[in-house]
Enzyme design. Structure first.
Site, PDB file in Angstrom:
ATOM      1  CB  SER A 107       5.966   3.944  11.501  1.00  0.00           C
ATOM      2  OG  SER A 107       4.964   3.738  12.453  1.00  0.00           O
ATOM      3  CB  CYS A 108       7.643   3.732   6.130  1.00  0.00           C
ATOM      4  SG  CYS A 108       8.975   4.044   4.956  1.00  0.00           S
ATOM      5  CB  VAL A 109       9.094   8.760   8.653  1.00  0.00           C
ATOM      6  CG1 VAL A 109       7.800   8.539   9.399  1.00  0.00           C
ATOM      7  CG2 VAL A 109      10.272   8.316   9.493  1.00  0.00           C
TER       8      VAL A 109
END
Length: 128
Positions: A107-109
């Site tokens: 995941s990348c935020v």
């Protein structure tokens, strides 16, 4: 719960009340705290752009993984936090160098800020 704190002097000390990692269930699953680009010797954020910060983070992650007899091949999940999502391609380029095949789930935020003014933070879950 069967858990053990993971701590190695080859990676930066925690900046707060948390462990570098936790091993659970007879040392099969490992949850590692998010790493920013701290120099293990000084405890200070390294000088450099987001690419250099990402490389330092992987040095730190490799030190912690190694302390448990693992490599990046043992990582099954990562979460990448960026202060600027426009840095995604740069971080992704450096990130790809650390996974030769079968990369982990990710995941990348984008976040408003990270500790010590870091531009990127990466946390991982590994399985042995």
């Amino acid at each position: 719960m069967n858990k053990e704190v993971i701590c190695t002097s080859k990676a930066p000390k925690a900046l707060g009340p948390y462990s570098q990692g936790i091993a659970v269930k007879n040392h099969e699953t490992f949850y590692f705290s998010g790493q920013i680009a701290l120099d293990p010797a000084t405890g200070q954020l390294i000088n450099g752009d987001v690419k250099k910060q990402t490389a330092q983070i992987f040095d730190n992650l490799n030190a912690i993984l190694s302390s448990q007899g693992m490599t990046t091949e043992n990582i099954v999940k990562t979460t990448v936090y960026l202060t600027d999502i426009n840095d995604f391609a740069i971080v992704n380029e450096e990130y790809a160098h650390h996974f030769s095949c079968d990369p982990p789930a990710r995941s990348c935020v984008q976040v408003a800020a990270l500790p010590a003014g870091a531009a990127v933070e990466i946390e991982v879950i590994a399985y042995k």
